[in-house]
Motif scaffolding. Structure first.
Motif, mmCIF file in Angstrom:
data_model
loop_
_atom_site.group_PDB
_atom_site.id
_atom_site.type_symbol
_atom_site.label_atom_id
_atom_site.label_comp_id
_atom_site.label_asym_id
_atom_site.label_seq_id
_atom_site.Cartn_x
_atom_site.Cartn_y
_atom_site.Cartn_z
ATOM 1 N N ASP A 15 34.922 46.279 36.507
ATOM 2 C CA ASP A 15 34.396 46.741 37.789
ATOM 3 C C ASP A 15 35.214 46.112 38.909
ATOM 4 O OD1 ASP A 15 32.881 47.618 39.915
ATOM 5 O OD2 ASP A 15 31.121 46.407 39.436
ATOM 6 N N PHE A 16 35.958 46.946 39.643
ATOM 7 C CA PHE A 16 36.647 46.472 40.849
ATOM 8 C C PHE A 16 35.601 46.491 41.966
ATOM 9 C CE2 PHE A 16 39.673 47.500 44.482
ATOM 10 C CZ PHE A 16 40.087 46.191 44.628
ATOM 11 N N TRP A 77 40.673 36.309 50.445
ATOM 12 C CA TRP A 77 41.821 35.989 49.602
ATOM 13 C C TRP A 77 41.688 34.634 48.918
ATOM 14 C CZ3 TRP A 77 44.766 39.730 48.048
ATOM 15 C CH2 TRP A 77 44.840 40.898 48.822
ATOM 16 N N THR A 78 40.864 33.770 49.464
ATOM 17 C CA THR A 78 40.662 32.448 48.859
ATOM 18 C C THR A 78 39.792 32.521 47.607
ATOM 19 O OG1 THR A 78 40.871 31.381 51.021
ATOM 20 C CG2 THR A 78 39.815 30.101 49.284
ATOM 21 N N ASN A 79 38.859 33.460 47.595
ATOM 22 C CA ASN A 79 37.889 33.568 46.496
ATOM 23 C C ASN A 79 38.129 34.785 45.609
ATOM 24 O OD1 ASN A 79 35.791 31.369 47.361
ATOM 25 N ND2 ASN A 79 36.222 32.517 49.232
ATOM 26 N N ILE A 80 39.371 35.255 45.595
ATOM 27 C CA ILE A 80 39.700 36.569 45.035
ATOM 28 C C ILE A 80 39.364 36.714 43.553
ATOM 29 C CG2 ILE A 80 42.082 35.980 44.414
ATOM 30 C CD1 ILE A 80 40.984 39.243 46.164
ATOM 31 N N GLU A 81 39.211 35.622 42.828
ATOM 32 C CA GLU A 81 38.872 35.708 41.403
ATOM 33 C C GLU A 81 37.618 36.536 41.174
ATOM 34 O OE1 GLU A 81 37.592 32.752 37.710
ATOM 35 O OE2 GLU A 81 38.709 31.951 39.419
ATOM 36 N N ALA A 82 36.682 36.484 42.121
ATOM 37 C CA ALA A 82 35.377 37.133 41.937
ATOM 38 C C ALA A 82 35.369 38.606 42.320
ATOM 39 C CB ALA A 82 34.314 36.389 42.746
ATOM 40 N N ILE A 83 36.514 39.188 42.602
ATOM 41 C CA ILE A 83 36.545 40.593 43.030
ATOM 42 C C ILE A 83 36.395 41.563 41.854
ATOM 43 C CG2 ILE A 83 39.046 41.007 42.906
ATOM 44 C CD1 ILE A 83 38.814 42.441 45.631
ATOM 45 N N VAL A 84 36.524 41.075 40.636
ATOM 46 C CA VAL A 84 36.326 41.940 39.471
ATOM 47 C C VAL A 84 35.335 41.297 38.510
ATOM 48 C CG1 VAL A 84 38.660 42.916 39.615
ATOM 49 C CG2 VAL A 84 38.222 40.959 38.106
ATOM 50 N N SER A 85 34.704 42.135 37.700
ATOM 51 C CA SER A 85 33.886 41.640 36.590
ATOM 52 C C SER A 85 34.023 42.624 35.431
ATOM 53 C CB SER A 85 32.416 41.486 36.995
ATOM 54 O OG SER A 85 31.860 42.722 37.370
ATOM 55 N N GLU A 86 34.045 42.101 34.241
ATOM 56 C CA GLU A 86 34.216 42.939 33.055
ATOM 57 C C GLU A 86 32.929 43.684 32.751
ATOM 58 O OE1 GLU A 86 35.199 42.225 28.309
ATOM 59 O OE2 GLU A 86 36.024 40.839 29.811
ATOM 60 N N TYR A 87 33.044 44.984 32.475
ATOM 61 C CA TYR A 87 31.875 45.754 32.079
ATOM 62 C C TYR A 87 31.356 45.256 30.728
ATOM 63 C CZ TYR A 87 32.850 49.314 35.681
ATOM 64 O OH TYR A 87 33.043 49.972 36.862
ATOM 65 N N ASP A 88 30.035 45.264 30.563
ATOM 66 C CA ASP A 88 29.425 44.795 29.318
ATOM 67 C C ASP A 88 29.883 45.610 28.113
ATOM 68 O OD1 ASP A 88 28.032 42.852 30.705
ATOM 69 O OD2 ASP A 88 26.169 44.014 30.825
ATOM 70 N N TRP A 119 43.396 38.556 34.143
ATOM 71 C CA TRP A 119 43.566 39.093 32.797
ATOM 72 C C TRP A 119 43.272 38.083 31.685
ATOM 73 C CZ3 TRP A 119 46.550 43.862 31.190
ATOM 74 C CH2 TRP A 119 46.427 44.860 32.170
ATOM 75 N N PRO A 120 43.637 36.804 31.828
ATOM 76 C CA PRO A 120 43.306 35.871 30.742
ATOM 77 C C PRO A 120 41.806 35.746 30.485
ATOM 78 C CG PRO A 120 44.980 34.930 32.182
ATOM 79 C CD PRO A 120 44.475 36.165 32.866
ATOM 80 N N LYS A 121 40.987 36.142 31.448
ATOM 81 C CA LYS A 121 39.532 36.037 31.298
ATOM 82 C C LYS A 121 38.915 37.270 30.644
ATOM 83 C CE LYS A 121 38.941 32.934 35.265
ATOM 84 N NZ LYS A 121 40.370 32.654 35.470
ATOM 85 N N PHE A 122 39.664 38.352 30.513
ATOM 86 C CA PHE A 122 39.119 39.574 29.928
ATOM 87 C C PHE A 122 38.998 39.395 28.411
ATOM 88 C CE2 PHE A 122 41.361 42.088 33.526
ATOM 89 C CZ PHE A 122 40.358 41.736 34.410
ATOM 90 N N SER A 123 37.804 39.567 27.883
ATOM 91 C CA SER A 123 37.582 39.325 26.458
ATOM 92 C C SER A 123 38.338 40.319 25.581
ATOM 93 C CB SER A 123 36.087 39.382 26.146
ATOM 94 O OG SER A 123 35.564 40.679 26.382
ATOM 95 N N PHE A 124 38.610 41.511 26.119
ATOM 96 C CA PHE A 124 39.260 42.548 25.323
ATOM 97 C C PHE A 124 40.767 42.381 25.248
ATOM 98 C CE2 PHE A 124 38.382 44.206 29.609
ATOM 99 C CZ PHE A 124 39.666 44.437 30.068
ATOM 100 N N LEU A 125 41.351 41.538 26.091
ATOM 101 C CA LEU A 125 42.814 41.471 26.169
ATOM 102 C C LEU A 125 43.440 41.070 24.838
ATOM 103 C CD1 LEU A 125 45.279 41.771 28.033
ATOM 104 C CD2 LEU A 125 45.097 39.321 28.511
ATOM 105 N N LYS A 126 42.836 40.105 24.164
ATOM 106 C CA LYS A 126 43.422 39.609 22.911
ATOM 107 C C LYS A 126 43.376 40.645 21.799
ATOM 108 C CE LYS A 126 39.092 37.343 21.431
ATOM 109 N NZ LYS A 126 38.291 37.829 22.575
ATOM 110 N N GLU A 127 42.603 41.707 21.988
ATOM 111 C CA GLU A 127 42.498 42.744 20.960
ATOM 112 C C GLU A 127 43.532 43.857 21.143
ATOM 113 O OE1 GLU A 127 40.604 42.004 18.611
ATOM 114 O OE2 GLU A 127 39.360 40.464 19.574
ATOM 115 N N MET A 128 44.282 43.816 22.239
ATOM 116 C CA MET A 128 45.202 44.897 22.549
ATOM 117 C C MET A 128 46.444 44.870 21.657
ATOM 118 S SD MET A 128 43.895 46.781 24.806
ATOM 119 C CE MET A 128 42.139 46.520 25.156
ATOM 120 N N ASP A 129 46.922 46.056 21.342
ATOM 121 C CA ASP A 129 48.184 46.193 20.613
ATOM 122 C C ASP A 129 49.378 46.198 21.560
ATOM 123 O OD1 ASP A 129 47.370 46.675 17.689
ATOM 124 O OD2 ASP A 129 46.063 48.048 18.797
#
Length: 199
Positions: A15-16, A77-88, A119-129
């Motif tokens: 979610d952007f 811009w200081t708190n930009i990490e919180a601008i996205v959240s991974e969908y359940d 991207w390192p926080k996305f749980s699905f990233l490590k599953e990508m080919d």
């Protein structure tokens, strides 16, 4: 025969949440509308996606352009990490595709520094080919070149791929290249589309 599923990232697997993010920071609705139109959906952001601009330039650029909103822009811009959240549903969906034997890829318009943060926080990233981040290669969707790059890099055949994205222009490019495009409008709709394709 479909062998590969290619996902967009923003507003597809994550979610952007730029407006809710600004509400979390206490911005007025007027300020949220203004910054949405004049900071987020702008050529500058597109240049970040394409790697032509760096996120480190953004705060200074927009503070100079809109000095009355300097405090809000700096907070943004200081708190930009919180601008996205991974969908359940993101990780379970990716794992379902993997368990069914499909290879799974990402093709995303994303600024480089934001990708480093998020991207390192996305749980699905490590599953990508495999994946391509636009700013890393200097190409963006809906241009055809970034699609060709993904297919060439991972030796994919268009007719064996499904591409899922929330942006209609990106879907049109995929379809034009012989990839089966699915416009993402929500998880349940996507599941129905995939079921209809036998995926």
């Amino acid at each position: 025969m479909i062998k590969n599923v290619i996902f967009d990232v923003g507003d597809t697997l994550i979610d952007f949440r730029h407006q809710d993010y600004m509400r979390d920071l206490g911005f007025s609705e007027e300020t949220i509308r203004f910054l949405t139109d004049n900071m987020i959906f702008t050529d500058f952001w597109e240049d970040m996606d394409a790697g032509r601009k760096d996120m480190d330039e953004a705060c200074a650029f927009f503070c100079e352009k809109y000095p009355d909103l300097k405090n809000e822009i700096t907070a943004f811009w200081t708190n930009i990490e919180a601008i996205v959240s991974e969908y359940d549903f993101a990780y379970p969906l990716v794992m379902e595709m993997k368990e069914k034997g499909y290879k799974v890829f990402l093709l995303s318009n994303y600024p480089a520094k934001l990708a480093d943060i998020h991207w390192p926080k996305f749980s699905f990233l490590k599953e990508m080919d495999g994946y391509i981040i636009s700013a890393r290669v200097g190409l963006t969707k809906p241009g055809e070149k970034i699609f060709h790059m993904l297919m060439d890099r991972y030796r994919l055949h268009a007719e064996e791929c499904i591409f899922i994205d929330d942006n209609e222009a990106n879907i049109e490019t995929a379809n034009r290249l012989g990839i089966t495009g699915i416009r993402f409008t929500g998880y349940e709709d996507l599941k129905a589309e995939l079921d209809g394709l036998g995926v």
